[in-house]
Scaffold this motif. Structure first.
Motif, PDB file in Angstrom:
ATOM      1  N   VAL A  59       0.774  -1.281  -0.023  1.00 54.84           N
ATOM      2  CA  VAL A  59      -0.152   0.193  -0.397  1.00 54.84           C
ATOM      3  C   VAL A  59       1.055   0.734   0.205  1.00 54.84           C
ATOM      4  CG1 VAL A  59      -0.333   0.011   2.127  1.00 54.84           C
ATOM      5  CG2 VAL A  59      -2.424   0.824   0.623  1.00 54.84           C
ATOM      6  N   THR A  60       1.997   0.602   0.737  1.00 57.95           N
ATOM      7  CA  THR A  60       2.892   2.373   0.513  1.00 57.95           C
ATOM      8  C   THR A  60       3.460   2.648  -0.809  1.00 57.95           C
ATOM      9  OG1 THR A  60       3.731   2.074   3.240  1.00 57.95           O
ATOM     10  CG2 THR A  60       5.516   2.955   1.608  1.00 57.95           C
ATOM     11  N   SER A  63       0.095   5.263  -1.830  1.00 53.29           N
ATOM     12  CA  SER A  63      -0.478   5.966  -1.031  1.00 53.29           C
ATOM     13  C   SER A  63       0.335   7.299  -0.986  1.00 53.29           C
ATOM     14  CB  SER A  63       0.047   5.473   1.058  1.00 53.29           C
ATOM     15  OG  SER A  63       1.376   5.894   0.972  1.00 53.29           O
ATOM     16  N   SER A  67      -2.536  10.648  -1.601  1.00 55.86           N
ATOM     17  CA  SER A  67      -2.566  11.311  -0.877  1.00 55.86           C
ATOM     18  C   SER A  67      -2.572  12.138  -1.173  1.00 55.86           C
ATOM     19  CB  SER A  67      -1.990  11.016   0.433  1.00 55.86           C
ATOM     20  OG  SER A  67      -0.641  11.418   0.260  1.00 55.86           O
ATOM     21  N   MET A  75      -7.633   9.371   3.147  1.00 54.82           N
ATOM     22  CA  MET A  75      -6.949   8.297   3.221  1.00 54.82           C
ATOM     23  C   MET A  75      -6.367   7.208   5.023  1.00 54.82           C
ATOM     24  SD  MET A  75      -5.928   7.866   0.405  1.00 54.82           S
ATOM     25  CE  MET A  75      -4.502   6.061   0.188  1.00 54.82           C
ATOM     26  N   SER A  79      -7.583   3.754   6.488  1.00 54.15           N
ATOM     27  CA  SER A  79      -6.984   3.193   7.052  1.00 54.15           C
ATOM     28  C   SER A  79      -7.285   2.809   8.549  1.00 54.15           C
ATOM     29  CB  SER A  79      -5.929   3.952   7.777  1.00 54.15           C
ATOM     30  OG  SER A  79      -4.959   3.206   8.495  1.00 54.15           O
ATOM     31  N   LEU A 112      -1.039   2.799   5.986  1.00 50.97           N
ATOM     32  CA  LEU A 112      -1.722   4.431   5.939  1.00 50.97           C
ATOM     33  C   LEU A 112      -1.737   4.800   6.623  1.00 50.97           C
ATOM     34  CD1 LEU A 112      -4.748   2.836   3.517  1.00 50.97           C
ATOM     35  CD2 LEU A 112      -2.955   3.995   2.808  1.00 50.97           C
ATOM     36  N   THR A 115       2.665   5.926   7.325  1.00 49.79           N
ATOM     37  CA  THR A 115       3.071   6.566   6.114  1.00 49.79           C
ATOM     38  C   THR A 115       2.463   8.257   6.461  1.00 49.79           C
ATOM     39  OG1 THR A 115       3.499   4.901   4.850  1.00 49.79           O
ATOM     40  CG2 THR A 115       3.603   7.265   3.770  1.00 49.79           C
ATOM     41  N   LEU A 116       0.841   8.020   6.586  1.00 46.38           N
ATOM     42  CA  LEU A 116       0.327   9.653   6.233  1.00 46.38           C
ATOM     43  C   LEU A 116       0.333   9.994   8.068  1.00 46.38           C
ATOM     44  CD1 LEU A 116      -2.357   8.417   3.573  1.00 46.38           C
ATOM     45  CD2 LEU A 116      -0.195   9.682   3.582  1.00 46.38           C
ATOM     46  N   ALA A 662       5.730   8.698   0.790  1.00 48.24           N
ATOM     47  CA  ALA A 662       6.233   7.294  -0.112  1.00 48.24           C
ATOM     48  C   ALA A 662       7.008   6.272  -0.237  1.00 48.24           C
ATOM     49  CB  ALA A 662       5.216   7.114  -0.717  1.00 48.24           C
TER      50      ALA A 662
END
Length: 738
Positions: A59-60, A63, A67, A75, A79, A112, A115-116, A662
């Motif tokens: 997913v990274t 992502s 985003s 996002m 998640s 998600l 990362t975010l 990402a």
């Protein structure tokens, strides 16, 4: 300010779920192995643990781009849903294959969030406390581990511990997280500005900052859409106009540089400080010499020179410059000047925050951010410059040098604009605005001696004049093609092309971005191969091998329950350590914490190696091993745990921030998979001492990398940080454009 804190706490719940999952799988894998008879299949055991990492890696890869396209908030909502669904599937899992599928879904949610969440917090937090708020994910992650280990320990005391129930309990906090993301979290104001949704961005900023006037920060966010590849460092002496104007010398007025800011009225006049150079300018000029010696990266010196010259009041408040002049027409937020001409006032209704623009993004983009309002102070300026200098006052506003909040953009930095002209190919003069990020050299009211040489003359320095370093580059707001199309005359507007243009892979090859990627990817690789996540996933087995069962045998606990108890106590001890790190993150700084805590990591690992190789008796060996693991964890979460994610969320430009993060996160997860999947094999082959010996070598390399390559970013606005990377890249031959 309180709004930003609450939003950061809510977003960090996603990392609480990650910590909960890490601890739960570390405890439940002992019972999963027994049910599915995996004692002789370490590969399958490692796959069950690593499957979530595979999902996170998958997913990274998309992502960041997603985003940047649809926003940070959607996002995070996805998640939370993935967390919830995966926990229900794990609760049901009838066989290994369903369990692997559930772990994959869980990994998608983890990827998600990890990362975010740092990206989201960095884009919503004020610079003064951004480091502290971005340490919250580490705190909530450790808190999740603590609660999970307590739950697993309690279940381990039952006659028939259920690993399905252990994993399924995650559905409760994940449902709570879904409610928070859906109803409480706003969209990132930086992302909204990048899409031209100015009204929404303004409302979000007002909520996050708990104040009505967010003019300066709105200007900063728009300027952040374009990082200048032509950024230059200059030195100014700044003060009121009458301090620099000699009535007997008409040429003195021509030497002045007028600075305009996002508050109402022209504020200050600047002149080049030729007799004194700022430390920033000196570092920039000497950067290539430093680099040729093979020592510290000139970028590190460049950032360090800023923090060495912070005002005595510290970076926790913006107290450098007085109120800069207004270039923005924000209804309801600024007092009206009685000297404004009536004709201009009658045309002010096209403001980008007007009600008419609320539902139309085109209106948000095309309405001028800087309107035409000319007064007597602008008569000597070029027509376009005078037209853009909205709201200039007919006389200087009285105020203290310390009253710089309206123009302050955080961390002791101020945003202003200046008009510059040059002769074009056809011989005609062409002009345009340049943005100026100002940073005062020394504390408020600092005296630099009796005189400073300015343009061949001597100017006395007193409490009303300060020396400042300036980052000067082309303004993102100034759009030459549209300056003469506005019905109210020339104006500076939002660069509308950025709303339609998404991030491009070609942007990654800009010198400043490449330099930042070297720092971000490098520190993520070294963090993972220091072994922390592998140790976290297998803490019960490691502690059991270290001999905690012997230490707790008198309590009547089995080895598994004893290891869970030690794990929960370890994570409990980590919480106050993270709290200390949160306090120091914006005071001592990221770089200092890394350089201080990594040596302790190395020492604890080496002691653990010695304790595992030398027989000092069961009690002594078990005590040394347990203490070393605890110290390793506690120091890791103070520095090497949260800081890589914090740095990666700070050092990239707005337009490619999601994409670059990402890439760094992908590096993180690939390293995590390798470490986690190979740790059981390494424990069986080289033992605990050999594994931790390898980790010690990586930590030594990491300390050298941090010392040479990682700059200090505390208290600096994100947009200023990216400008510094653009400047520093010019001094670095490895990333310099050919």
């Amino acid at each position: 300010m309180s709004g930003a804190v609450l939003v950061a706490v809510a977003a960090a719940v996603g990392n609480l779920l990650q910590g909960w999952d890490n601890a739960t799988i570390a405890g439940s894998i002992l019972y999963i192995k027994k049910e599915f008879k995996l004692e002789t299949q370490p590969t399958v055991e490692g796959l069950i643990v690593a499957m979530s990492l595979i999902g996170a890696t998958v997913v990274t890869t998309c992502s960041g781009a997603l985003s940047d396209l649809v926003g940070r908030r959607p996002m995070l909502i996805i998640s939370s849903l993935l967390y919830f669904v995966s926990s229900l599937v794990m609760l049901w899992s009838p066989n290994v294959y369903i369990l692997l599928f559930a772990r994959l879904l869980d990994g998608l949610g983890i990827g998600l969030a990890v990362t975010l969440v740092p990206l989201y917090i960095s884009e919503t937090a004020p610079p003064e406390i951004r480091g502290s708020l971005n340490t919250l994910p580490q705190f909530t992650g450790s808190a999740g581990m603590f609660f999970s280990y307590c739950m697993v320990f309690a279940m381990s005391l039952t006659k028939a511990p259920s690993w399905r129930l252990m994993l399924g309990v995650l559905s409760i906090p994940s449902l709570f997280y879904f409610i928070l993301t859906l109803f409480f979290l706003p969209e990132s104001p930086r992302w909204l500005v990048s899409k031209g949704r100015m009204l929404e961005a303004k409302k979000v900023l007002q909520r996050l900052r708990s104040k009505e006037d967010v003019t300066a920060e709105m200007a900063l966010l728009v300027e952040g859409l374009g990082v200048g590849d032509d950024t230059a460092i200059e030195e100014y002496v700044i003060g009121p106009p009458n301090e620099f104007t000699d009535a007997e010398d008409p040429s003195s007025r021509k030497e002045q540089i007028k600075l305009y800011g996002p508050d109402q009225g022209l504020s200050w006049v600047a002149k080049p400080a030729t007799g004194r150079q700022s430390s920033i300018g000196l570092v920039s000029r000497r950067g290539s010499m430093v680099n040729q010696s093979g020592l510290v990266d000139p970028l590190v010196k460049l950032f360090g020179s800023v923090h060495e010259k912070l005002p005595e009041t510290g970076s926790m408040q913006s107290t450098l410059f007085p109120h800069f002049g207004s270039m923005f027409s924000i209804k309801g937020n600024q007092p009206r000047n009685e000297d404004w001409d009536e004709d201009t006032l009658s045309r002010e209704g096209d403001d980008y925050v007007s009600d008419a623009a609320a539902g139309d993004s085109d209106d948000n983009l095309q309405s001028p951010l800087i309107s035409r309002q000319t007064t007597s102070m602008d008569k000597d300026m070029p027509p376009a410059a005078a037209a853009a200098a909205h709201g200039s006052l007919s006389s200087m506003r009285q105020g203290s040098l310390l009253g710089g909040e309206p123009a302050g953009i955080g961390g002791g930095w101020q945003l202003a604009w200046k008009w510059s002209e040059k002769e074009g190919p056809d011989g005609k003069k062409e002009g345009g605005f340049q943005r100026v990020y100002l940073h005062q050299e020394g504390g408020p009211g600092t005296r630099y001696g009796s005189q400073v040489s300015i343009m061949g003359g001597d100017v006395p320095i007193d409490g009303e004049i300060v020396q400042a370093a300036a980052l000067v580059s082309r303004s993102a707001l100034c759009n030459k093609e549209l300056m003469h199309e506005q019905p109210i005359g020339p104006a500076m507007i939002h660069p509308s092309e950025t709303a339609a243009k998404g991030p491009s892979w070609s942007d990654l090859f800009e010198p400043g971005v490449k330099h930042a990627l070297i720092v971000g990817v490098g520190i993520q690789i070294l963090q993972q191969f220091s072994g922390i996540n592998g140790v976290l996933y297998y803490t019960p087995q490691i502690l059991e091998q270290a001999g905690v069962g012997y230490l707790l045998s008198n309590l009547g606990l089995g080895s598994a329950s004893a290891s869970f108890l030690i794990s929960s106590l370890t994570t409990l001890l980590m919480l106050p350590c993270i709290a200390v790190a949160m306090r120091l993150m914006d005071i001592s700084g990221r770089r200092t914490l890394l350089l201080t805590t990594i040596p302790v990591l190395i020492a604890s690992l080496l002691i653990l190696v010695v304790g595992s190789l030398v027989d000092l008796g069961s009690t002594v060996n078990a005590s040394i091993s347990t203490i070393s693991v605890v110290v390793y964890f506690c120091c890791f979460v103070m520095g090497f745990g949260p800081i890589p994610n914090i740095l990666c969320a700070e050092i990239f430009p707005t337009r490619v921030r999601g994409l670059c993060i990402a890439i760094c996160a992908l590096t993180f997860w690939i390293g995590d998979i390798i470490v986690t999947y190979t740790l059981p094999v390494l424990l069986n082959s080289v033992g605990l001492g050999g594994v931790f010996g390898m980790y010690a070598v990586v930590c030594i390399i990491a300390w050298v990398f941090v010392f040479l390559k990682v700059p200090e970013t505390k208290g600096m606005p994100l947009e200023v940080i990216t400008e510094f990377f653009a400047v520093g890249a010019k001094q670095h031959p490895q990333v310099e454009t050919q």
